[in-house]
Design an enzyme around this catalytic site. Structure first.
Site, PDB file in Angstrom:
ATOM      1  CG  HIS A 557       2.682  -0.035  -8.835  1.00 29.51           C
ATOM      2  ND1 HIS A 557       3.671  -0.596  -8.065  1.00 29.51           N
ATOM      3  CD2 HIS A 557       1.848   0.583  -7.971  1.00 29.51           C
ATOM      4  CE1 HIS A 557       3.439  -0.338  -6.791  1.00 29.51           C
ATOM      5  NE2 HIS A 557       2.335   0.385  -6.705  1.00 29.51           N
ATOM      6  CG  ASP A 610       6.590  -1.803  -9.472  1.00 26.20           C
ATOM      7  OD1 ASP A 610       6.412  -0.776 -10.151  1.00 26.20           O
ATOM      8  OD2 ASP A 610       5.921  -2.084  -8.463  1.00 26.20           O
ATOM      9  N   GLY A 703      -0.656   2.901  -0.378  1.00 29.25           N
ATOM     10  CA  GLY A 703      -0.187   4.247  -0.090  1.00 29.25           C
ATOM     11  C   GLY A 703       1.303   4.312   0.186  1.00 29.25           C
ATOM     12  CB  SER A 705       3.105   2.056  -4.096  1.00 28.63           C
ATOM     13  OG  SER A 705       2.425   0.842  -4.068  1.00 28.63           O
ATOM     14  N   GLY A 706       6.282   2.696  -3.917  1.00 30.83           N
ATOM     15  CA  GLY A 706       7.326   3.589  -4.395  1.00 30.83           C
ATOM     16  C   GLY A 706       8.270   4.064  -3.325  1.00 30.83           C
TER      17      GLY A 706
END
Length: 755
Positions: A557, A610, A703, A705-706
């Site tokens: 995402h 994801d 912030g 994410s990933g």
């Protein structure tokens, strides 16, 4: 005020003399305190007093004025009180990421200021228009000022007025509170904004009711003044008329003081004379250009009490009770940011009833009675969970505790006496439960034979054995399968060909040692696989993990386009490796992206699959600050209850907009997927893994994410258990964070990258 050019607005009713100057920010430097000195001539500084002779001289005009006042009050009474309406003022700020800040936005007389202020006012009207209760009572909104936000964006400070029926005041307060952090319940942790009209992208909105004393209708003679403080410069501001005449009653004066970049403001109160009534005379200092109660730094009014004393760090959920009539509190801080300072709360109480209306813990902490017997250790000493009568929604533990029913049979001993894991319909007493759910006699564990069929009965024994291959066994390069659980890179050679230890230059760090919500600052080089992904026009957006000198793992995402930004285009990204402080990107290694590979089955609605890969444009030099994390094989087991670490520069709290400057770390617990699915409205797939602290307060946020969720495995190596994906809010009770389960994608990662 530091790098973001935030501003303090000073609101004062009887401030008599104050000086301020600018000084550069130095690491570890203490912030000077205000000085309150006695006035040289107290009578000279008091509000005007009218003599008897003067009263006689103005008797007739006064009588006429009183008649006019009474008439006005009657009109007000019948118009407002009859209709039962109340004036409500809300202040707050919007973070605009689609426009760059310039000096023109400091001056309210410039065309740029007026145009943007008009757009913001219209946008506020549009936002309120989405809530019928707000739209029908909205009178108007005014921009109070602009300042520079993160990544050179703009923060717009505003006041909004509402004329509200008295019976609906609480409902309007709740409606305004609901606008903070508006978004879908299933919310990604990417730090991007959302479009609100053709030219503005609003990253976040924060608002709250204005102090009722400042919203009074009798404050007609308000004065607003602005100053821009510069380095090595001292300025003086005074109350109106000081020192030659007293200031008028019902006077509200506001100073907006701006700082140069990378500077803070030091305020010194030389002469201060306040009445003893906090309702009518007070000073407030805000870290804001509007009087936002969420940004209050300090308030002074009434009697100033002598200093109060507690030294050192106070552990969570601990209360120090002082039974004498004197106390001293001493603070020390080496941090320069307003939001990183310190605060204290104290209560004076009647010894016979120290917790009126609340539950008194054995450690003297007072908690809400609703938290008693809820299954969580809210007191910190378990006293709120003792002697409880369990209700129908709870597990009754044999040791007397009550636990939430969704903890039953989740594979974790939550009761402490294993009550919640008994009679789960799996295996009987004296039986061993295999990973494939088979039950075998407990004595067959570690007997040298594969009685389970998947090797799990022999997986945690002193000696590993060769077993038939299954979906739960580790396969060596020579196609032999062994019974040992998680044998890869554990420091012992278990495969005959040594392949389980062949590719183990990963997962180590110089520290053997939680914003991330509820976290702590990290040390330099503590998480050498952590990456900060910047969009060239936005700054930090997502996190990622180093898995080799060319490849990164992040969330799918994070690289999905929206109507404003092309996140899928490699040339839009800047990759910072070995970074600790977002304010010191120049000290880290900057790389660019050659290729982005998003998982082909990624579902943007459910966040299933994801995960994405990024290839760097050139190999990075590995060092103690840049090092790959270990990738777990498909058979690697991360059991429920295991402690894992999450890291990132995301938001420190759900209700704020700013991301963390320093890399944050937090320890959370893996949660059983069946339990997690119940908590998250059946939105969990087998390709997701849940982790958190169910009592709340610790979580990933926007912030993050990933970024990585890492697990310390055998031999101290760190494995990538999950990728930060989505959640419902940040750090909410019974709402864990959701991560992409990396074991499900080991073959895909190897196929795409060769790693």
């Amino acid at each position: 005020v530091t790098h973001e050019r935030q501003h303090r607005g000073l609101t004062a009713a009887s401030l008599t003399n104050m000086s301020y100057d600018m000084e550069p920010l130095k690491s570890g430097e203490k912030i000077p305190t205000e000085q309150f000195l006695p006035a040289s001539d107290a009578k000279k500084l008091q509000k005007k007093r009218i003599s008897f002779r003067a009263m006689v001289a103005i008797g007739l005009p006064t009588a006429l004025a009183i008649i006019a006042l009474v008439t006005g009050l009657l009109v007000w009474h019948f118009h407002y009180r009859y209709n039962g309406r109340v004036r409500k003022l809300f202040s707050g700020y919007l973070t605009i990421s689609s426009q760059m800040f310039s000096d023109a936005y400091e001056n309210s007389n410039t065309t740029e200021y007026k145009e943007l202020a008009s757009k913001v006012s219209k946008q506020l009207k549009s936002i309120y228009g989405q809530v019928r209760l707000l739209s029908k009572n909205h009178v108007g909104s005014n921009v109070q000022g602009f300042s520079e936000g993160s990544n050179n964006g703009i923060i717009a400070y505003y006041l909004s007025e509402f004329n509200v029926p008295e019976s609906q005041v609480s409902a309007v307060d709740e409606a305004m509170a609901s606008l903070d952090g508006v978004g879908n319940a299933r919310k990604s942790r990417r730090g991007f904004g959302r479009r609100t009209d053709n030219s503005l992208i609003i990253d976040g909105m924060t608002s709250g009711a204005v102090d009722a004393r400042l919203a009074g209708r009798n404050l007609k003679r308000s004065v607003k003044r602005s100053h821009h403080a510069h380095g090595n410069q001292t300025d003086i501001i005074r109350s109106p008329g000081f020192p030659d005449s007293a200031y008028l009653p019902n006077l509200y004066t506001e100073w907006q003081i701006r700082a140069d970049p990378e500077h803070r403001i030091r305020l010194e109160f030389d002469v201060l004379d306040l009445e003893k009534d906090c309702r009518n005379d007070f000073i407030k200092v805000y870290d804001s250009l509007a009087p936002s109660e969420k940004q209050v730094i300090v308030e002074k009014c009434g009697y100033r009490l002598p200093g109060e004393k507690i030294c050192g760090e106070k552990p969570p959920k601990t209360v120090y009770t002082i039974k004498s009539n004197q106390a001293t509190v001493r603070f020390h801080s080496d941090l320069s940011y307003v939001s990183e300072g310190f605060s204290a709360e104290f209560e004076a109480f009647e010894p016979t009833n120290p917790c009126p209306g609340r539950f008194q813990c054995d450690n003297d902490l007072c908690v809400s009675p609703n938290l008693q017997c809820d299954g969580y250790n809210d007191c910190g000493d378990m006293s709120d969970e003792r002697g409880c009568t369990c209700n129908e929604t709870q597990i009754k533990c044999m040791n007397g505790f009550c636990k939430p029913s969704f903890w039953r049979c989740d594979g974790v001993n939550d009761c402490g006496d294993n009550t919640d894991e008994e009679n789960c319909g799996n295996c009987k007493a004296q039986e061993f439960r295999c990973r494939n759910s088979r039950c075998i006699p407990a004595q067959k564990q570690c007997n040298g034979y594969n009685d389970c069929g998947d090797g799990s009965d022999e997986s945690q024994c002193e000696k590993s054995i060769a077993v038939h291959c299954s979906a739960l066994t580790y396969k060596c390069k020579n196609n032999q399968c062994i019974s040992k659980l998680n044998p890869m890179c554990d420091g012992e050679t278990d495969c005959v060909d040594g392949s389980d230890e062949a590719e183990c230059k990963c997962g180590t760090k110089p520290y053997k040692s939680s914003r991330i919500v509820g976290g702590k600052d990290s040390n330099d080089g503590e998480w050498p696989w952590q990456v900060s992904l910047h969009m060239k026009t936005q700054g930090h957006v997502c996190g990622a993990s180093v898995i080799s000198n060319r490849w990164l793992v992040t969330a799918a995402h994070c690289v999905q386009d929206n109507e404003k930004f092309n996140y899928s285009q490699p040339d839009q990204w800047e990759v910072y490796l070995g970074l600790l402080n977002q304010g010191e990107t120049s000290k880290s290694t900057l790389k660019h992206v050659k290729r982005i590979i998003s998982h082909p089955l990624y579902d943007h609605l459910s966040y299933d699959n994801d995960i994405a890969l990024m290839e760097l444009d050139s190999p990075v030099t590995l060092s103690q600050n840049i090092w790959p994390v270990c990738l777990p094989e498909a058979t690697h087991d991360f059991p429920a209850g295991k402690s894992v670490w999450i890291t990132g520069w995301g938001k420190l709290r759900e209700e704020v907009d700013a991301i963390a400057s320093l890399l944050q770390k937090a320890e959370v617990r893996i949660i059983n997927n069946t339990v997690c699915s119940k908590l998250m409205d059946n939105g969990i797939t087998p390709r997701m893994i849940c982790a958190g602290v169910l009592s709340g307060g610790v979580d990933a946020c926007q912030g993050d994410s990933g970024g990585p969720m890492t697990s310390t495995e055998s031999n101290g190596r760190m494995f990538l258990a999950g990728v930060v994906s989505w959640g419902d809010g940040c750090g909410r009770r019974n709402r864990p964070g959701i991560y992409t389960r990396v074991t499900e994608y080991r073959s895909w990662i190897r196929e795409m990258t060769g790693v």
